[in-house]
Design a protein around this motif. Structure first.
Motif, PDB file in Angstrom:
ATOM      1  N   MET A  35       0.910  -1.112  -0.142  1.00  0.00           N
ATOM      2  CA  MET A  35      -0.059  -0.072  -0.046  1.00  0.00           C
ATOM      3  C   MET A  35       0.869   1.157   0.088  1.00  0.00           C
ATOM      4  O   MET A  35       0.584   2.298  -0.849  1.00  0.00           O
ATOM      5  N   ARG A  36       1.802   1.178   0.670  1.00  0.00           N
ATOM      6  CA  ARG A  36       2.781   2.366   0.704  1.00  0.00           C
ATOM      7  C   ARG A  36       3.444   2.487  -0.449  1.00  0.00           C
ATOM      8  O   ARG A  36       3.792   3.676  -1.073  1.00  0.00           O
ATOM      9  N   LYS A  37       4.020   1.371  -1.110  1.00  0.00           N
ATOM     10  CA  LYS A  37       4.657   1.536  -2.512  1.00  0.00           C
ATOM     11  C   LYS A  37       3.803   2.188  -3.476  1.00  0.00           C
ATOM     12  O   LYS A  37       4.037   2.972  -4.321  1.00  0.00           O
ATOM     13  N   LEU A  38       2.354   1.993  -3.222  1.00  0.00           N
ATOM     14  CA  LEU A  38       1.557   2.484  -4.184  1.00  0.00           C
ATOM     15  C   LEU A  38       1.299   4.034  -3.783  1.00  0.00           C
ATOM     16  O   LEU A  38       0.422   4.767  -4.676  1.00  0.00           O
ATOM     17  N   GLY A  39       1.564   4.459  -2.853  1.00  0.00           N
ATOM     18  CA  GLY A  39       1.297   5.902  -2.369  1.00  0.00           C
ATOM     19  C   GLY A  39      -0.025   6.214  -1.682  1.00  0.00           C
ATOM     20  O   GLY A  39      -0.328   7.173  -1.608  1.00  0.00           O
TER      21      GLY A  39
END
Lengths: 413, 293
Positions: A168-172
């Motif tokens: 999720m964080r990678k997707l921003g």
């Protein structure tokens, strides 16, 4: 003198008879387990039991399992009772397996709820509990110092969403809504996701539980929408996921990312229940048989070989529960083949010894001191359209990815 | 429009559906003074009927309505003559019916597992067009609106039967005082058999829409639905079909408002409501002061 010699002879013969009796091999290895023939857990439990039965049939066709303590093969006998998904009934039946049937091997029923009642009984009677899919972190607390449990497949549920949080964080994604059913399995995933996301700097804008029996999510979805999340993760049993996806599909609402856990466990069951349109682009975990371990396998059949043999024998299509049941049989088999003595403690020691060294169709078998599975990890997958229909494919982490993710998910027409 | 108003309207849809779920159970109790604990299992059978009509024949589940009404009405008549007259000859038909119909419920569930398997099944909500319906500025699943509309039609038809037909008047006469109805020449068994058939058919009718209201169906769903139905009819008043409508709507409103504002407590609150109503008005909201069973 004669009397003394006679006494010594009697003692000698008695101890010889006693030791022979103690080391005499049993005619069968009694394996006790439960399955849920009805109720909330029946669909997964019966599939898991079918996998275990298939393993038992396979080893019996070869003359049984090799037991190192006796240096020979001994047939296995499955003793199984129907707990009807009831923990009360399950507790009484586990007790029956231990005290009346006097099983040598005790295997838990499906999931954390039906496993939970077996743990204190197994510990009290000092019998090793082979935990197939009861992944609640509470079962493996170091403070409990319980050595009578081994989780044979899947990591503890509190570990599952860590990869998801990173994804999720990678997707921003900054704003996440988490909804979970009020049970150990779902709650521990929800709490881990929440805490991991917070550590990674994301905002959890909605965090609430619903009763397990919730069958309507329409109003809850509208509440979630008010929080304007970029991603929604719902954790629950398959009945919760099915109702959630059905209601989302007909709600007219839109969230860029939607995650539910059960397509990873029972993909076809969920797909048949909610239909393709409601499943498309939804995220889930990816676990065997959707991850196919073949080349890595060092113990037992590869996943492809297992699937072919299982379906040929008349079994239904395989899912994670089937694999988990069969995999438990493989771990039991290996424990018996490695244990120096035919005792519960010796089996546990043998398991510690081969932990981290064998790779089955379910993945790397590795347990920690408390018996929790730490060898397997669950990548994030997405249900993507393919020419042959929908397929749940690993999309993160990169080394596991089989397809490119689609984010944000397209709006439903 | 606020979340509160959304929940109120959603509760009305949900409540109307649950009124249909409960009305058959109450009709049977009102006429025969027996508790049909297999009520939810007949609903489950109706649900599987719709499931197979959709998945095997490819028909819209709405086609299940005429088919199942005929089938379950036809099933109810012989089942009545097989079970109920014998029960009523016993000293305590109410208590005995609990046991007998619980047994029947278990048999139906076991047979359903054999026939349908344990897997959860459902019907995609897109069968009703897919697009949600806009009402008063809010969006509702089309399946909910269709389910509530059919439930309302079903309840109105049962009302018309009871209050505007000769057989319905006879049914109400039996509900009021069975022994007097016998004296006036009403064919109690014939009228009761029809009521029993209607009760079961209404459960099957509700079952057709259960994949949309409960998300999915499975053989073991019956007992939980029977308990919910029982709560609804006790809130409204045992033996009073109109009370069931009120009970259903109250149940739906309580559930949806709680889901909106106190999600974790949502499944418990309807039962708290039941206890409160029984403490304040033991005969149910539309009940008489004394119920003669």
């Amino acid at each position: 003198m004669i009397r003394k010699t006679l006494l010594l002879m009697i003692l000698g013969v008695s101890s010889l008879i006693f030791s022979l009796g103690a080391w005499a091999a049993p005619s069968v290895i009694k394996i006790g387990t439960l399955y849920a023939g009805s109720g909330n857990f029946s669909q997964a439990s019966t599939r898991q039991y079918a996998g275990l039965q298939f393993w038992a049939d396979q080893v019996n066709a070869k003359g049984g399992v090799y037991v190192k303590a006796y240096g020979k093969r001994i047939p296995v006998k499955l003793i199984a009772y129907n707990d009807q998904s009831s923990t009360t009934l399950a507790a009484s039946l586990y007790n029956r397996l231990i005290t009346q049937d006097r099983v040598h091997i005790l295997i838990a029923d499906y999931g954390s709820v039906l496993t939970s009642v077996a743990i204190p009984l197994a510990r009290e009677h000092r019998i090793l509990l082979f935990d197939e899919t009861g992944t609640s972190g509470k079962f493996f607390r170091p403070a409990d110092k319980n050595r009578y449990i081994v989780l044979t497949g899947l990591p503890t549920s509190s570990e599952w969403p860590k990869v998801l949080a990173n994804f999720m964080r990678k997707l921003g994604i900054q704003r996440v809504a988490i909804l979970y059913a009020a049970n150990d399995w779902s709650g521990s995933q929800a709490n881990t996701l929440k805490s991991t996301l917070k550590k990674l700097g994301a905002d959890v804008v909605f965090f609430e539980s619903v009763p397990d029996s919730t069958s309507s999510y329409s109003t809850i979805l509208h509440r979630i929408a008010e929080a304007k999340p970029e991603a929604v993760a719902e954790f629950g049993y398959s009945n919760n996921d099915v109702a959630f996806l059905q209601d989302y599909a007909s709600s007219g609402l839109y969230f860029p990312m939607l995650f539910v856990p059960n397509p990873a466990l029972h993909f076809e069951v969920v797909r048949k229940a909610v239909g393709n349109a409601a499943m498309r682009y939804v995220y889930s975990y990816v676990a065997p048989p959707l991850i196919r371990y073949n080349r890595e396998v060092t113990h037992g059949p590869t996943l492809d070989a297992f699937e072919a043999a299982y379906t040929k024998s008349g079994g239904r299509n395989i899912d994670l529960s089937t694999v988990a049941g069969y995999n438990t049989g493989l771990i039991v088999q290996h424990a018996l083949a490695k244990a120096a003595k035919y005792t519960q403690e010796s089996m546990r020691t043998a398991i510690d010894a081969f932990s981290g060294k064998i790779f089955t169709l379910d993945g790397l078998f590795k347990v920690n001191h408390e018996g929790a599975q730490i060898g397997e990890s669950l990548p994030v997958g997405q249900i993507l359209p393919t020419p042959s229909g929908l397929k749940l494919q690993a999309v993160f982490p990169v080394e596991s990815a089989a397809a490119k993710y689609v984010y944000p998910q397209p709006r439903k027409p | 429009m606020s979340l509160f108003e959304y929940a109120v309207l959603a509760g009305l849809f949900y409540g109307l559906y649950f009124a249909l779920v409960g009305v058959g159970l109450n009709l049977i109790f009102g006429v025969m003074r027996i508790i049909n604990l297999a009520h939810g299992d007949f609903l489950m059978l109706g649900a599987y009927g719709a499931f197979y009509i959709y998945h095997l024949l490819g028909w819209n589940p709405l086609w299940a309505i005429p088919i199942e009404l005929v089938v379950f009405l036809g099933l109810g008549l012989p089942l009545y003559y097989l079970l109920v007259p014998r029960l009523q000859k016993s000293g305590d038909p109410e208590m005995l019916s609990f046991i007998l119909f619980f047994g029947l419920s278990q048999v139906i569930e076991a047979l359903a597992v054999f026939a349908f398997g344990n897997d959860q099944r459902s019907i995609p909500t897109s069968v009703f067009g897919g697009a949600p319906i806009h009402i008063a500025g809010q969006i509702y699943p089309s399946s909910w609106v269709v389910s509530a509309a059919v439930a309302l039609i079903g309840i109105v038809l049962i009302y018309l039967y009871l209050y505007h037909t000769r057989a319905g008047r006879a049914t109400r006469a039996i509900m009021t005082e069975r022994s007097e109805a016998v004296v006036t020449g009403i064919s109690v068994h014939r009228v009761s058999a029809v009521a029993f058939g209607i009760g079961i058919a209404s459960a099957a009718l509700a079952g057709i829409f259960s994949p949309f209201m409960f998300g999915a169906i499975e053989p073991s769903m019956g007992l939980g639905i029977t308990v919910t139905s029982f709560v609804i009819i006790v809130i409204g008043s045992l033996g009073n079909p109109l009370g069931t409508v009120l009970g259903g709507i109250l149940y739906g409103e309580a559930l949806m408002l709680m889901q909106t504002f106190l999600t974790s407590w949502s499944e418990m609150f309807p039962y708290v409501l039941l206890i409160l109503i029984l403490l304040v008005k033991p005969s149910g909201l539309l009940g008489k002061a004394v119920r003669s069973a």
